[in-house]
Enzyme design. Structure first.
Site, PDB file in Angstrom:
ATOM      1  N   ARG A  24      31.375  30.054  18.367  1.00 56.88           N
ATOM      2  CA  ARG A  24      31.763  30.173  19.779  1.00 56.88           C
ATOM      3  C   ARG A  24      30.569  29.883  20.701  1.00 56.88           C
ATOM      4  NH1 ARG A  24      29.987  32.634  24.228  1.00 56.88           N
ATOM      5  NH2 ARG A  24      29.466  34.460  22.972  1.00 56.88           N
ATOM      6  N   ASP A  25      29.542  30.736  20.651  1.00 59.52           N
ATOM      7  CA  ASP A  25      28.410  30.562  21.583  1.00 59.52           C
ATOM      8  C   ASP A  25      27.665  29.265  21.250  1.00 59.52           C
ATOM      9  OD1 ASP A  25      26.590  31.167  23.590  1.00 59.52           O
ATOM     10  OD2 ASP A  25      26.169  33.181  22.872  1.00 59.52           O
ATOM     11  N   HIS A 217      22.550  41.054  22.018  1.00 59.84           N
ATOM     12  CA  HIS A 217      22.892  39.627  21.972  1.00 59.84           C
ATOM     13  C   HIS A 217      21.740  38.861  22.636  1.00 59.84           C
ATOM     14  CE1 HIS A 217      26.058  36.331  22.388  1.00 59.84           C
ATOM     15  NE2 HIS A 217      25.195  35.937  23.315  1.00 59.84           N
ATOM     16  N   HIS A 219      19.348  35.663  23.247  1.00 62.16           N
ATOM     17  CA  HIS A 219      19.036  34.238  23.124  1.00 62.16           C
ATOM     18  C   HIS A 219      17.518  34.146  22.955  1.00 62.16           C
ATOM     19  CE1 HIS A 219      23.000  32.327  24.000  1.00 62.16           C
ATOM     20  NE2 HIS A 219      23.248  33.559  24.394  1.00 62.16           N
ATOM     21  N   CYS A 250      24.696  28.780  27.094  1.00 66.43           N
ATOM     22  CA  CYS A 250      25.866  28.930  27.944  1.00 66.43           C
ATOM     23  C   CYS A 250      25.869  27.753  28.903  1.00 66.43           C
ATOM     24  CB  CYS A 250      25.829  30.240  28.720  1.00 66.43           C
ATOM     25  SG  CYS A 250      27.210  30.370  29.875  1.00 66.43           S
ATOM     26  N   ASN A 259      20.960  31.109  20.495  1.00 64.12           N
ATOM     27  CA  ASN A 259      20.889  32.537  20.155  1.00 64.12           C
ATOM     28  C   ASN A 259      19.827  32.748  19.082  1.00 64.12           C
ATOM     29  OD1 ASN A 259      23.887  31.920  20.843  1.00 64.12           O
ATOM     30  ND2 ASN A 259      23.693  34.130  21.046  1.00 64.12           N
TER      31      ASN A 259
HETATM   32  P1  HMG Z   1      39.551  29.799  37.849  1.00 62.75           P
HETATM   33  O1  HMG Z   1      39.450  28.334  38.158  1.00 62.75           O
HETATM   34  O2  HMG Z   1      39.191  30.763  38.919  1.00 62.75           O
HETATM   35  O3  HMG Z   1      40.963  30.172  37.234  1.00 62.75           O
HETATM   36  O4  HMG Z   1      38.626  30.076  36.584  1.00 62.75           O
HETATM   37  P2  HMG Z   1      42.409  30.037  37.794  1.00 62.75           P
HETATM   38  O5  HMG Z   1      43.125  31.260  37.352  1.00 62.75           O
HETATM   39  O6  HMG Z   1      42.375  29.699  39.255  1.00 62.75           O
HETATM   40  O7  HMG Z   1      42.997  28.791  36.962  1.00 62.75           O
HETATM   41  C1  HMG Z   1      42.523  27.464  37.145  1.00 62.75           C
HETATM   42  C2  HMG Z   1      43.144  26.570  36.065  1.00 62.75           C
HETATM   43  O8  HMG Z   1      42.681  26.978  34.759  1.00 62.75           O
HETATM   44  C3  HMG Z   1      44.664  26.667  36.011  1.00 62.75           C
HETATM   45  O9  HMG Z   1      45.112  25.427  35.527  1.00 62.75           O
HETATM   46  C4  HMG Z   1      44.898  27.726  34.959  1.00 62.75           C
HETATM   47  O10 HMG Z   1      46.143  27.612  34.335  1.00 62.75           O
HETATM   48  C5  HMG Z   1      43.786  27.403  33.961  1.00 62.75           C
HETATM   49  P3  HMG Z   1      45.865  24.375  36.474  1.00 62.75           P
HETATM   50  O11 HMG Z   1      47.096  25.095  36.918  1.00 62.75           O
HETATM   51  O12 HMG Z   1      44.898  24.119  37.602  1.00 62.75           O
HETATM   52  O13 HMG Z   1      46.066  23.226  35.555  1.00 62.75           O
HETATM   53  N1  HMG Z   1      43.412  28.593  33.210  1.00 62.75           N
HETATM   54  C6  HMG Z   1      43.468  28.685  31.885  1.00 62.75           C
HETATM   55  N2  HMG Z   1      43.874  27.829  30.938  1.00 62.75           N
HETATM   56  C7  HMG Z   1      43.834  28.263  29.679  1.00 62.75           C
HETATM   57  N3  HMG Z   1      43.365  29.482  29.309  1.00 62.75           N
HETATM   58  C8  HMG Z   1      42.944  30.358  30.219  1.00 62.75           C
HETATM   59  C9  HMG Z   1      42.991  29.960  31.571  1.00 62.75           C
HETATM   60  N4  HMG Z   1      42.653  30.590  32.722  1.00 62.75           N
HETATM   61  C10 HMG Z   1      42.904  29.739  33.709  1.00 62.75           C
HETATM   62  N5  HMG Z   1      42.473  31.548  29.854  1.00 62.75           N
HETATM   63  C11 HMG Z   1      38.204  31.317  34.573  1.00 62.75           C
HETATM   64  C12 HMG Z   1      38.491  31.370  36.066  1.00 62.75           C
HETATM   65  C13 HMG Z   1      37.724  32.680  34.157  1.00 62.75           C
HETATM   66  C14 HMG Z   1      39.482  30.929  33.862  1.00 62.75           C
HETATM   67  C15 HMG Z   1      37.122  30.238  34.332  1.00 62.75           C
HETATM   68  O14 HMG Z   1      36.036  30.527  35.150  1.00 62.75           O
HETATM   69  C16 HMG Z   1      36.668  30.186  32.900  1.00 62.75           C
HETATM   70  O15 HMG Z   1      37.411  29.764  32.018  1.00 62.75           O
HETATM   71  N6  HMG Z   1      35.413  30.595  32.641  1.00 62.75           N
HETATM   72  C17 HMG Z   1      34.885  30.664  31.276  1.00 62.75           C
HETATM   73  C18 HMG Z   1      33.449  30.241  31.230  1.00 62.75           C
HETATM   74  C19 HMG Z   1      32.916  30.410  29.826  1.00 62.75           C
HETATM   75  O16 HMG Z   1      33.656  30.376  28.843  1.00 62.75           O
HETATM   76  N7  HMG Z   1      31.579  30.604  29.717  1.00 62.75           N
HETATM   77  C20 HMG Z   1      30.946  30.793  28.445  1.00 62.75           C
HETATM   78  C21 HMG Z   1      31.232  32.131  27.823  1.00 62.75           C
HETATM   79  S1  HMG Z   1      30.226  33.438  28.471  1.00 62.75           S
HETATM   80  C22 HMG Z   1      28.759  33.356  27.550  1.00 62.75           C
HETATM   81  O17 HMG Z   1      28.531  32.413  26.851  1.00 62.75           O
HETATM   82  C23 HMG Z   1      27.827  34.541  27.585  1.00 62.75           C
HETATM   83  C24 HMG Z   1      27.864  35.380  26.294  1.00 62.75           C
HETATM   84  O18 HMG Z   1      27.492  34.616  25.169  1.00 62.75           O
HETATM   85  C25 HMG Z   1      26.905  36.576  26.423  1.00 62.75           C
HETATM   86  C26 HMG Z   1      25.496  36.173  26.913  1.00 62.75           C
HETATM   87  O19 HMG Z   1      24.846  35.335  26.267  1.00 62.75           O
HETATM   88  O20 HMG Z   1      25.117  36.723  27.947  1.00 62.75           O
HETATM   89  C27 HMG Z   1      29.262  35.938  26.041  1.00 62.75           C
HETATM   90 MG    MG Z   2      25.432  34.147  24.596  1.00 64.28          MG
END
Ligand code: HMG
Ligand code: MG
Length: 315
Positions: A24-25, A217, A219, A250, A259
């Site tokens: 995933r990450d 967690h 990095h 990310c 990581n």
């Molecule tokens: P948004 O644009 O505000 O969402 O994004 P929305 O609700 O307005 O929807 C926009 C469009 O996305 C729509 O589609 C929704 O249907 C679709 P349209 O009608 O325009 O075609 N949509 C989805 N489709 C499928 N699955 C869903 C979904 N949600 C909306 N779940 C949102 C808000 C949270 C969805 C967006 O910002 C997002 O997906 N962000 C994820 C970012 C991400 O994955 N980042 C990496 C993970 S975090 C990380 O790596 C840190 C970690 O490792 C810890 C660390 O290291 O600190 C965990």
């Molecule tokens: Mg991470």
């Protein structure tokens, strides 16, 4: 393949859960799309190497993270993974619907300790993230799922600089207060140091969040991940996130790199006589194979040191 000599040290746990985030990450950060068959093979090999928890993918917006747009296909390709935790990231109710339809039993929501990263990663402010996560956590618990809550930018933020410990504690306790089972402290850009790690864990303990509910967690951007992990173990933490071969980052946090590599973690833990259930040589072979798929060498020091001992490097 060489194994570390075992010399125990005082004040450390007997056993540590290695929570693997490479699929995933790691893969969320690759510029080239990895075929779903290769992702499935990666996950299967990680499970076969004895990892007890393998975070598989994310049910996020495919427009935000196209690298993981194949989440349904990947879970269908994998089928049930018996005897192993197989969590996925879920940001909102749309993601929870998708995860439940795919048969997922464990999810992770991912909050931010800072305003800017909440905006960049979740498209909403720090305060508004709670309104998005609450129905997810409540419904997931009602469905009997295990729920992890990540907090990102726990030790520093690329836009806001230093992050105050009470701010992290505030976000963490609100996510746990919704009903999440465990907390993972994300050092998203790898700036933590061991004293800071100890101080954050102490502050969480003072707020009633003990180390038995906490994963770390790290990095490894500044090369501190193992030192920080040791500090966390000394504070009673027994669950550590890492990524096979040191993949990761990310896409929404500039300066986030890989990581802590699972091989580097396992080498240290086994050298300390701490059991993990992980077979280091299978893991190194897996990361060497994945480096071939991605077309570049693993950044993990232990993979680089041990890969030469592999009998036959598959492409
Ligand atoms: P948004 O644009 O505000 O969402 O994004 P929305 O609700 O307005 O929807 C926009 C469009 O996305 C729509 O589609 C929704 O249907 C679709 P349209 O009608 O325009 O075609 N949509 C989805 N489709 C499928 N699955 C869903 C979904 N949600 C909306 N779940 C949102 C808000 C949270 C969805 C967006 O910002 C997002 O997906 N962000 C994820 C970012 C991400 O994955 N980042 C990496 C993970 S975090 C990380 O790596 C840190 C970690 O490792 C810890 C660390 O290291 O600190 C965990
Ligand atoms: Mg991470």
């Amino acid at each position: 393949m060489r194994e570390p000599q075992v010399v125990r040290a005082e004040g450390l746990p007997e056993r540590v859960t290695v929570y693997e985030v490479g699929a995933r990450d790691g893969l969320q950060n690759e510029s080239a799309l990895v075929p779903v068959e290769a992702k499935a093979e990666f996950v299967r090999r990680l499970v076969a190497a004895g990892l007890p928890a393998v975070e598989v993918t994310s049910f996020v917006s495919p427009r935000w993270v196209p690298q993981l747009a194949d989440a349904e296909e990947l879970l269908a390709e994998l089928g049930p993974l018996d005897g192993v935790r197989a969590p996925v990231l879920v940001p909102n109710e749309r993601g929870l619907d998708r995860a439940l339809a795919a048969g997922v039993r464990e999810i992770a929501v991912f909050g931010s300790a800072t305003e800017t990263f909440a905006q960049r990663n979740l498209n909403r402010g720090l305060e508004d993230q709670f309104a998005m996560f609450e129905p997810v956590v409540v419904r997931a618990k009602a469905e009997g799922l295990v729920v992890r809550a990540y907090v990102s930018m726990c030790f520093g933020d690329p836009w806001e600089g230093d992050v105050a410990i009470p701010q992290v504690v505030g976000v963490a306790t609100r996510l746990l207060g919704m009903g999440a089972d465990e907390l993972s402290l994300g050092d998203t850009i790898g700036v933590a140091t061991p004293g800071h790690t100890t101080a954050l864990l102490q502050a969480l303990g003072d707020a009633g969040v003990g180390p038995e509910r906490i994963s770390v967690h790290f990095h490894d951007t500044y090369g501190q991940a193992l030192s920080n992990t040791l500090a966390a173990l000394q504070s009673g933490v027994t669950s550590v996130d890492s990524s096979a071969g040191g993949l990761g980052g990310c896409p929404y946090a500039k300066s986030a790199t890989g990581n802590l590599a699972t091989e580097d973690l396992v080498w240290m833990l086994h050298g300390l006589g701490i059991s993990t259930g992980v077979d280091l040589s299978s893991l190194v072979a897996t990361s060497a194979w994945m480096a071939g798929v991605l077309g570049r060498p693993s950044p993990s020091a232990v993979v680089r040191a041990l890969a030469a001992d592999l009998p036959d490097l598959e492409g």
